[in-house]
Motif scaffolding. Sequence first.
Motif, PDB file in Angstrom:
ATOM      1  N   ASN A  47      44.590 -12.470 -29.900  1.00 50.61           N
ATOM      2  CA  ASN A  47      43.935 -13.019 -28.713  1.00 50.61           C
ATOM      3  C   ASN A  47      44.876 -14.020 -28.043  1.00 50.61           C
ATOM      4  O   ASN A  47      44.972 -15.185 -28.447  1.00 50.61           O
ATOM      5  CB  ASN A  47      42.609 -13.673 -29.111  1.00 50.61           C
ATOM      6  CG  ASN A  47      41.732 -12.714 -29.908  1.00 50.61           C
ATOM      7  OD1 ASN A  47      41.590 -11.543 -29.572  1.00 50.61           O
ATOM      8  ND2 ASN A  47      41.136 -13.214 -30.995  1.00 50.61           N
ATOM      9  N   VAL A  80      32.866  -8.873 -35.768  1.00 49.87           N
ATOM     10  CA  VAL A  80      33.906  -9.834 -36.127  1.00 49.87           C
ATOM     11  C   VAL A  80      33.420 -10.641 -37.318  1.00 49.87           C
ATOM     12  O   VAL A  80      32.371 -11.295 -37.253  1.00 49.87           O
ATOM     13  CB  VAL A  80      34.241 -10.756 -34.938  1.00 49.87           C
ATOM     14  CG1 VAL A  80      35.197 -11.867 -35.382  1.00 49.87           C
ATOM     15  CG2 VAL A  80      34.864  -9.955 -33.807  1.00 49.87           C
ATOM     16  N   THR A 100      44.346 -17.112 -31.323  1.00 51.09           N
ATOM     17  CA  THR A 100      43.616 -16.707 -32.528  1.00 51.09           C
ATOM     18  C   THR A 100      43.834 -15.230 -32.813  1.00 51.09           C
ATOM     19  O   THR A 100      44.303 -14.463 -31.957  1.00 51.09           O
ATOM     20  CB  THR A 100      42.100 -16.944 -32.384  1.00 51.09           C
ATOM     21  OG1 THR A 100      41.601 -16.141 -31.306  1.00 51.09           O
ATOM     22  CG2 THR A 100      41.786 -18.411 -32.147  1.00 51.09           C
ATOM     23  N   TYR A 150      42.431  -5.837 -36.492  1.00 45.65           N
ATOM     24  CA  TYR A 150      42.820  -7.186 -36.093  1.00 45.65           C
ATOM     25  C   TYR A 150      43.260  -7.176 -34.624  1.00 45.65           C
ATOM     26  O   TYR A 150      43.985  -6.260 -34.195  1.00 45.65           O
ATOM     27  CB  TYR A 150      43.971  -7.699 -36.965  1.00 45.65           C
ATOM     28  CG  TYR A 150      43.666  -7.739 -38.444  1.00 45.65           C
ATOM     29  CD1 TYR A 150      43.123  -8.879 -39.035  1.00 45.65           C
ATOM     30  CD2 TYR A 150      43.929  -6.641 -39.255  1.00 45.65           C
ATOM     31  CE1 TYR A 150      42.838  -8.914 -40.396  1.00 45.65           C
ATOM     32  CE2 TYR A 150      43.652  -6.671 -40.614  1.00 45.65           C
ATOM     33  CZ  TYR A 150      43.108  -7.808 -41.176  1.00 45.65           C
ATOM     34  OH  TYR A 150      42.833  -7.842 -42.524  1.00 45.65           O
ATOM     35  N   VAL A 185      35.670 -10.159 -28.898  1.00 49.75           N
ATOM     36  CA  VAL A 185      36.674 -10.862 -29.693  1.00 49.75           C
ATOM     37  C   VAL A 185      37.093 -12.121 -28.927  1.00 49.75           C
ATOM     38  O   VAL A 185      36.299 -12.674 -28.171  1.00 49.75           O
ATOM     39  CB  VAL A 185      37.879  -9.949 -30.000  1.00 49.75           C
ATOM     40  CG1 VAL A 185      37.474  -8.827 -30.943  1.00 49.75           C
ATOM     41  CG2 VAL A 185      38.507  -9.381 -28.736  1.00 49.75           C
ATOM     42  N   GLY A 186      38.328 -12.560 -29.102  1.00 51.00           N
ATOM     43  CA  GLY A 186      38.797 -13.754 -28.404  1.00 51.00           C
ATOM     44  C   GLY A 186      39.213 -13.461 -26.976  1.00 51.00           C
ATOM     45  O   GLY A 186      39.059 -12.346 -26.471  1.00 51.00           O
ATOM     46  N   ASP A 232      43.577 -17.437 -26.608  1.00 51.94           N
ATOM     47  CA  ASP A 232      42.799 -18.235 -27.566  1.00 51.94           C
ATOM     48  C   ASP A 232      43.642 -18.773 -28.708  1.00 51.94           C
ATOM     49  O   ASP A 232      43.155 -19.593 -29.496  1.00 51.94           O
ATOM     50  CB  ASP A 232      41.675 -17.383 -28.159  1.00 51.94           C
ATOM     51  CG  ASP A 232      40.391 -17.487 -27.367  1.00 51.94           C
ATOM     52  OD1 ASP A 232      40.367 -18.246 -26.378  1.00 51.94           O
ATOM     53  OD2 ASP A 232      39.415 -16.816 -27.729  1.00 51.94           O
ATOM     54  N   THR A 236      37.692 -15.419 -37.650  1.00 53.11           N
ATOM     55  CA  THR A 236      38.653 -15.718 -36.592  1.00 53.11           C
ATOM     56  C   THR A 236      39.678 -16.683 -37.165  1.00 53.11           C
ATOM     57  O   THR A 236      39.312 -17.724 -37.733  1.00 53.11           O
ATOM     58  CB  THR A 236      37.966 -16.337 -35.363  1.00 53.11           C
ATOM     59  OG1 THR A 236      36.970 -15.427 -34.875  1.00 53.11           O
ATOM     60  CG2 THR A 236      38.973 -16.610 -34.256  1.00 53.11           C
ATOM     61  N   SER A 249      41.340 -12.110 -34.312  1.00 55.84           N
ATOM     62  CA  SER A 249      39.989 -11.721 -34.718  1.00 55.84           C
ATOM     63  C   SER A 249      40.060 -10.674 -35.817  1.00 55.84           C
ATOM     64  O   SER A 249      40.905  -9.768 -35.771  1.00 55.84           O
ATOM     65  CB  SER A 249      39.192 -11.157 -33.538  1.00 55.84           C
ATOM     66  OG  SER A 249      38.944 -12.160 -32.577  1.00 55.84           O
TER      67      SER A 249
END
Length: 314
Positions: free
Chosen positions: A139, A155, A144, A136, A119-120, A142, A158, A146
């Motif tokens: 992150n 994933v 974000t 979910y 993921v992130g 990031d 994003t 995912s």
Amino acid sequence: MMTRTRPAVCPGSDGAPLPSGRPSASPPPRPRGGGAVRINEEFPVACHSRLSPCRPEAVPSRRRTDGRRRLPCPLTASAASAPVRAAAPPVYAYTADINAGSGSVIDTATNAFTATVPVGNAPQSVTLSPDGTRVYTANYLDDTVSVIDTATNTVTDTVSVGRSPASVKVSPDNSRLYAVNYIGDSVSVIDTATNTVTATVPVGNAPQSVAVSPDGTRAYTADSDANQVSVIDTATNTVTGTVSVGRSPASVVVSPDSSTVYAANSYGDSLSVIDTATHTVTGTIPTGNLPRSVTLSRDGPAPTPPTSSTTRCR
């Protein structure tokens, strides 16, 4: 005198023997002009499967050509076959692995690790959609969120949100995802059908956690540096009130009836109890050192043991 007995096993059941007992001294009369056909034309069938109740009203019998009766004909496949209960679907646990930048999938039946999902950067929190189709992750480094398809453990999208998302929660109707942005002092509202941010709601300083009421009308954030809980109207995506709690609230949870919010105050070593109707603290409960998270049991409070004065139904 020949005694007629019922079959030892109920046709179409799960194999449990029928209760023993003598037949009625006066068998019911043979039906005329319609009515239920009876086994050996005398005794009706009433059978019950623990898998699925069934009450076949009739099992026809045959006569031998020599006048002696045969055993009852077997039930047809449609009547005799009780539905087979489907096996329970597997249950998986999902973790957010901060340093690995991934999520882990674990089969809880075998306690076996089954998949790693990249993921992130620095996933801080993970949540599962109510329908179980999506996971979910927030992150943190990031900025974000995912979106993971639980069927394929991949994933699929994003979503860019505010600065340093620390926690995510899905609404009860599965339509919205709420991400609290720790450095951004805000909540990103994501449409789960399109995976796009539809609103950004400013809240108190350094929100660490978010919870959505079971009735879906309110979202609550634990604003750790503001020592408060923010109340968000999910219909308008606006803050309608704030509640002062203990020092540095880190986690919030809503009761099943949406009437109470509990906030774990990490530096206050306490749990604040909030009435959602009045937005006031109705109690403060001391806890151990540095409470970081709070949750509620699904079955509610433990039942009160009966006393000697308990009235018994007869």
